[in-house]
Design an enzyme around this catalytic site. Structure first.
Site, PDB file in Angstrom:
ATOM      1  N   LYS A 160      37.026 -18.805  58.183  1.00 51.40           N
ATOM      2  CA  LYS A 160      37.604 -19.781  57.861  1.00 51.40           C
ATOM      3  C   LYS A 160      38.251 -20.925  58.894  1.00 51.40           C
ATOM      4  CE  LYS A 160      40.793 -16.341  57.671  1.00 51.40           C
ATOM      5  NZ  LYS A 160      41.009 -15.157  56.841  1.00 51.40           N
ATOM      6  N   GLU A 205      30.755 -18.711  51.736  1.00 50.11           N
ATOM      7  CA  GLU A 205      31.343 -18.432  50.766  1.00 50.11           C
ATOM      8  C   GLU A 205      32.556 -17.542  51.146  1.00 50.11           C
ATOM      9  OE1 GLU A 205      30.661 -19.317  47.013  1.00 50.11           O
ATOM     10  OE2 GLU A 205      32.742 -18.693  47.339  1.00 50.11           O
ATOM     11  N   LYS A 234      42.117 -22.461  54.898  1.00 45.57           N
ATOM     12  CA  LYS A 234      41.237 -22.105  53.737  1.00 45.57           C
ATOM     13  C   LYS A 234      41.223 -23.244  52.941  1.00 45.57           C
ATOM     14  CE  LYS A 234      41.997 -17.214  53.538  1.00 45.57           C
ATOM     15  NZ  LYS A 234      42.652 -16.072  53.058  1.00 45.57           N
ATOM     16  N   GLY A 269      37.725 -14.412  49.613  1.00 42.99           N
ATOM     17  CA  GLY A 269      36.906 -13.101  49.735  1.00 42.99           C
ATOM     18  C   GLY A 269      35.845 -13.092  48.575  1.00 42.99           C
ATOM     19  N   ASP A 288      47.099 -19.352  57.704  1.00 46.74           N
ATOM     20  CA  ASP A 288      45.862 -18.869  57.135  1.00 46.74           C
ATOM     21  C   ASP A 288      45.273 -19.692  55.830  1.00 46.74           C
ATOM     22  OD1 ASP A 288      43.692 -16.437  56.630  1.00 46.74           O
ATOM     23  OD2 ASP A 288      44.755 -16.868  54.813  1.00 46.74           O
ATOM     24  N   VAL A 322      36.723 -18.391  52.110  1.00 40.70           N
ATOM     25  CA  VAL A 322      37.808 -18.602  51.170  1.00 40.70           C
ATOM     26  C   VAL A 322      37.843 -17.648  49.929  1.00 40.70           C
ATOM     27  CG1 VAL A 322      39.274 -20.133  49.893  1.00 40.70           C
ATOM     28  CG2 VAL A 322      38.031 -20.959  51.853  1.00 40.70           C
ATOM     29  N   GLY A 357      48.713  -1.876  55.490  1.00 45.41           N
ATOM     30  CA  GLY A 357      47.368  -2.388  56.100  1.00 45.41           C
ATOM     31  C   GLY A 357      47.199  -3.980  55.599  1.00 45.41           C
ATOM     32  N   GLY A 391      39.150  -7.933  51.703  1.00 41.46           N
ATOM     33  CA  GLY A 391      38.752  -6.544  52.005  1.00 41.46           C
ATOM     34  C   GLY A 391      37.476  -6.389  51.987  1.00 41.46           C
ATOM     35  N   VAL A 413      34.154  -6.565  57.837  1.00 41.48           N
ATOM     36  CA  VAL A 413      33.060  -7.002  57.123  1.00 41.48           C
ATOM     37  C   VAL A 413      31.824  -6.663  57.480  1.00 41.48           C
ATOM     38  CG1 VAL A 413      32.412  -9.210  56.175  1.00 41.48           C
ATOM     39  CG2 VAL A 413      34.838  -9.084  56.559  1.00 41.48           C
TER      40      VAL A 413
HETATM   41  N1  LIG Z   1      38.641  -8.249  56.540  1.00 39.40           N
HETATM   42  C1  LIG Z   1      38.707  -9.149  55.536  1.00 39.40           C
HETATM   43  O1  LIG Z   1      39.162  -8.764  54.146  1.00 39.40           O
HETATM   44  C2  LIG Z   1      37.991 -10.634  55.473  1.00 39.40           C
HETATM   45  C3  LIG Z   1      38.076 -11.346  54.381  1.00 39.40           C
HETATM   46  C4  LIG Z   1      37.563 -12.576  54.345  1.00 39.40           C
HETATM   47  C5  LIG Z   1      36.960 -12.996  55.494  1.00 39.40           C
HETATM   48  N2  LIG Z   1      37.294 -12.521  56.783  1.00 39.40           N
HETATM   49  C6  LIG Z   1      36.820 -13.033  57.972  1.00 39.40           C
HETATM   50  O2  LIG Z   1      35.814 -12.230  58.400  1.00 39.40           O
HETATM   51  C7  LIG Z   1      35.658 -12.323  59.952  1.00 39.40           C
HETATM   52  C8  LIG Z   1      35.479 -10.812  60.548  1.00 39.40           C
HETATM   53  O3  LIG Z   1      36.721 -10.201  60.199  1.00 39.40           O
HETATM   54  P1  LIG Z   1      36.862  -8.613  60.232  1.00 39.40           P
HETATM   55  O4  LIG Z   1      37.951  -8.130  59.247  1.00 39.40           O
HETATM   56  O5  LIG Z   1      35.591  -7.761  59.665  1.00 39.40           O
HETATM   57  O6  LIG Z   1      37.168  -8.395  61.735  1.00 39.40           O
HETATM   58  P2  LIG Z   1      37.173  -6.990  62.525  1.00 39.40           P
HETATM   59  O7  LIG Z   1      37.121  -5.815  61.860  1.00 39.40           O
HETATM   60  O8  LIG Z   1      38.016  -7.304  63.812  1.00 39.40           O
HETATM   61  O9  LIG Z   1      35.622  -7.094  63.234  1.00 39.40           O
HETATM   62  C9  LIG Z   1      35.257  -7.778  64.272  1.00 39.40           C
HETATM   63  C10 LIG Z   1      33.821  -7.581  64.603  1.00 39.40           C
HETATM   64  O10 LIG Z   1      33.435  -8.590  65.705  1.00 39.40           O
HETATM   65  C11 LIG Z   1      32.986  -7.917  66.937  1.00 39.40           C
HETATM   66  N3  LIG Z   1      33.411  -8.955  67.883  1.00 39.40           N
HETATM   67  C12 LIG Z   1      34.411  -9.589  67.935  1.00 39.40           C
HETATM   68  N4  LIG Z   1      34.431 -10.498  69.042  1.00 39.40           N
HETATM   69  C13 LIG Z   1      33.206 -10.277  69.865  1.00 39.40           C
HETATM   70  C14 LIG Z   1      32.612 -10.634  70.956  1.00 39.40           C
HETATM   71  N5  LIG Z   1      33.303 -11.531  71.561  1.00 39.40           N
HETATM   72  N6  LIG Z   1      31.105 -10.444  70.913  1.00 39.40           N
HETATM   73  C15 LIG Z   1      30.728  -9.434  70.477  1.00 39.40           C
HETATM   74  N7  LIG Z   1      31.468  -8.766  69.141  1.00 39.40           N
HETATM   75  C16 LIG Z   1      32.690  -9.183  68.913  1.00 39.40           C
HETATM   76  C17 LIG Z   1      33.863  -6.797  66.981  1.00 39.40           C
HETATM   77  O11 LIG Z   1      33.236  -5.791  67.861  1.00 39.40           O
HETATM   78  P3  LIG Z   1      33.748  -4.482  68.394  1.00 39.40           P
HETATM   79  O12 LIG Z   1      33.848  -3.428  67.155  1.00 39.40           O
HETATM   80  O13 LIG Z   1      32.950  -3.763  69.073  1.00 39.40           O
HETATM   81  O14 LIG Z   1      35.269  -4.760  68.829  1.00 39.40           O
HETATM   82  C18 LIG Z   1      33.683  -6.024  65.690  1.00 39.40           C
HETATM   83  O15 LIG Z   1      33.001  -5.222  65.351  1.00 39.40           O
HETATM   84  C19 LIG Z   1      36.949 -13.030  60.116  1.00 39.40           C
HETATM   85  O16 LIG Z   1      36.421 -14.574  60.479  1.00 39.40           O
HETATM   86  C20 LIG Z   1      37.889 -12.731  59.231  1.00 39.40           C
HETATM   87  O17 LIG Z   1      38.683 -14.019  58.940  1.00 39.40           O
HETATM   88  C21 LIG Z   1      37.655 -11.172  56.722  1.00 39.40           C
END
Ligand SMILES: NC(=O)c1ccc[n+]([C@@H]2O[C@H](COP(=O)([O-])OP(=O)(O)OC[C@H]3O[C@@H](n4cnc5c(N)ncnc54)[C@H](OP(=O)(O)O)[C@@H]3O)[C@@H](O)[C@H]2O)c1
Length: 431
Positions: free
Chosen positions: A107, A131, A207, A136, A203, A134, A189, A304, A16
């Site tokens: 969430k 926003e 939400k 996306g 999860d 929950v 994935g 996504g 994200v």
């Molecule tokens: N992916 C989705 O489709 C989606 C949809 C809705 C909501 N979300 C929510 O959005 C959030 C992020 O999801 P994501 O999929 O983007 O996760 P992700 O790809 O795992 O990315 C997490 C990022 O946070 C950084 N990070 C994690 N812990 C850290 C710490 N202690 N100190 C500094 N940086 C830290 C990581 O750094 P590094 O890169 O250096 O490891 C990485 O860049 C979550 O809460 C998730 O539930 C995601």
């Protein structure tokens, strides 16, 4: 004097965060033309600065020290897209306490600490927007807190986990078993190596907790949300449901009546002509029933990079538009008198029961007797696949509306009957 730009500190540059950084940099001109103010990325926090990333961010912008964002007086808004509870929750509290607006996609933190964080935001006269937490890219939170505010919300129900919906769709249309469909979701994935949070409804419960708070101004902690996962479903459940005119969907439902809220996440039968039955694959949908608007359905990509980025940047736009004192932050204030959260035992629903029984006369009469004793009236009975070698048959029973506790007790008694091999499944029917 704060600049007319909205300076942003981004915490997380993963799926994200990478999308948000890319949009703020590549679409910066277009956004500032639309809202008359620039949303400027100033600092980006990561764990490992050497990790290769798809989003190009100038090297000097990257940091591993959260204080470079939290203590920078020029950063007015923090976007938290790191995930997990800690240190994310700690950074959110610190940012709000430092008078910075906050946007989060988290969430889990919002389900566990949302009301306290919102109160903290109000105390510091800043916005806390979430926003993306929950649905996306579906703008459900903004609508519940703004456009639908005049309504007394009666219920919120929907499909809010794309992974389980993908698995159920494969089971329904390709007749895949649960393990096969899960493996496919992992290969594509859509599901993580440890799929527990998705397939067990954890999860979705986070939400739903967020949605219930906004809909009813009533806290429903995730641990008070009744949960059933999807791993017990078998291919024949989909076949029988289809023959009866239903699809099977994992629903998250919260409804309020008579000063009490009930919230649950479970697979349920949905009439095939209902719109929720047509939501397939990784799509999400949420239906809100309000006193004025009636039933409104939100549908779209529930996760996504791009859809979630759309929601995060939308929150930043709202903050940028309201900068420089155009009124107090939006607030969800809890009810003065808390409502009760009803246990699942008090649910009134219709039921689908699948039993494996001895293929002999008189079996149905014994089962009907137990159900009748508990005021559970049968709507339909169908004898399905027989197994001559084992002399067993599958019996599918649907009931009229009955109380959950009575149905559970009846099924316990039924499973003790000598002629019943097992109660294979018990699902609710949502009308
Ligand atoms: N992916 C989705 O489709 C989606 C949809 C809705 C909501 N979300 C929510 O959005 C959030 C992020 O999801 P994501 O999929 O983007 O996760 P992700 O790809 O795992 O990315 C997490 C990022 O946070 C950084 N990070 C994690 N812990 C850290 C710490 N202690 N100190 C500094 N940086 C830290 C990581 O750094 P590094 O890169 O250096 O490891 C990485 O860049 C979550 O809460 C998730 O539930 C995601």
């Amino acid at each position: 004097m704060p600049s007319q730009d909205l300076n942003v500190g981004l915490m997380g540059l993963g799926v994200v965060g990478g999308g948000v950084a890319a949009v703020l940099q590549e679409q910066g001109d277009a956004i500032s033309r639309k809202i008359g103010r620039r949303i400027q990325l100033k600092k980006v926090l990561v764990r490992d600065p050497r990790r290769p990333r798809s989003a190009q961010v100038p090297e000097g912008m990257i940091t591993t020290n959260p204080e470079e964002i939290l203590a920078d007086p020029e950063i007015q808004a923090v976007v938290e897209v790191m995930g997990g509870t800690n240190p994310a929750a700690r950074y959110l509290r610190a940012a709000l306490a430092a008078g910075k607006h906050v946007v989060t996609a988290n969430k889990e933190v919002m389900a566990k600490e949302g009301p306290e964080l919102l109160a903290l935001a109000q105390r510091h006269n800043v916005h806390l927007l979430f926003e993306a937490s929950v649905g996306g890219g579906i703008p459900i939170i903004g609508c519940l807190t703004n456009q639908l505010l005049a309504n007394e919300v009666r219920s919120v129900r929907g499909i809010i986990n794309g992974t389980t919906n993908y698995i159920l769709t494969r089971m329904a249309y390709q007749h895949a078993s649960f393990p096969q469909a899960l493996k496919e979701a992992q290969d594509r994935g859509y599901a993580e190596a440890d799929p527990t949070n998705d397939v067990e409804g954890i999860d979705a419960a986070y939400k739903l907790s967020v949605l219930a708070y906004l809909a009813f101004q009533q806290r429903v902690p995730p641990e008070n949300i009744y949960r059933e996962g999807i791993s017990r479903l078998e291919v024949q459940d989909f076949r029988y449901a289809q023959e009866l005119g239903y699809a099977i969907k994992s629903l998250a439902i919260a409804n309020a009546a008579d000063g009490a809220v009930q919230a649950r996440v479970y697979p349920a039968l949905v009439p095939v002509d209902h719109m929720l039955a047509k939501v397939d694959g990784v799509y999400n949908a949420v239906e809100v029933e309000g006193s004025l608007c009636g039933r409104v359905l939100f549908h779209g990509m529930g996760a996504g990079r791009e859809p979630t980025t759309s929601a995060v940047v939308g929150d930043l736009v709202e903050i940028a538009r309201r900068m420089n004192g155009s009124g107090p932050p939006p607030l969800v204030a809890p009810r003065e008198q808390a409502w009760a959260v009803k246990p699942i035992d008090d649910l009134y629903s219709r039921y689908y029961l699948r039993l494996n029984v001895s293929d002999q006369p008189g079996v149905l009469a014994q089962i009907a007797h137990i159900l009748g004793d508990r005021q559970i009236s049968i709507a339909a009975v169908v004898q399905k696949d027989t197994n001559p070698a084992e002399q067993t048959a599958e019996l599918v029973i649907t009931t009229h509306t009955a109380r959950e506790a009575s149905v559970q007790q009846a099924m316990k008694q039924v499973s003790d009957l000598g002629v019943v091999r097992q109660v294979s499944n018990l699902l609710r029917i949502e009308e």
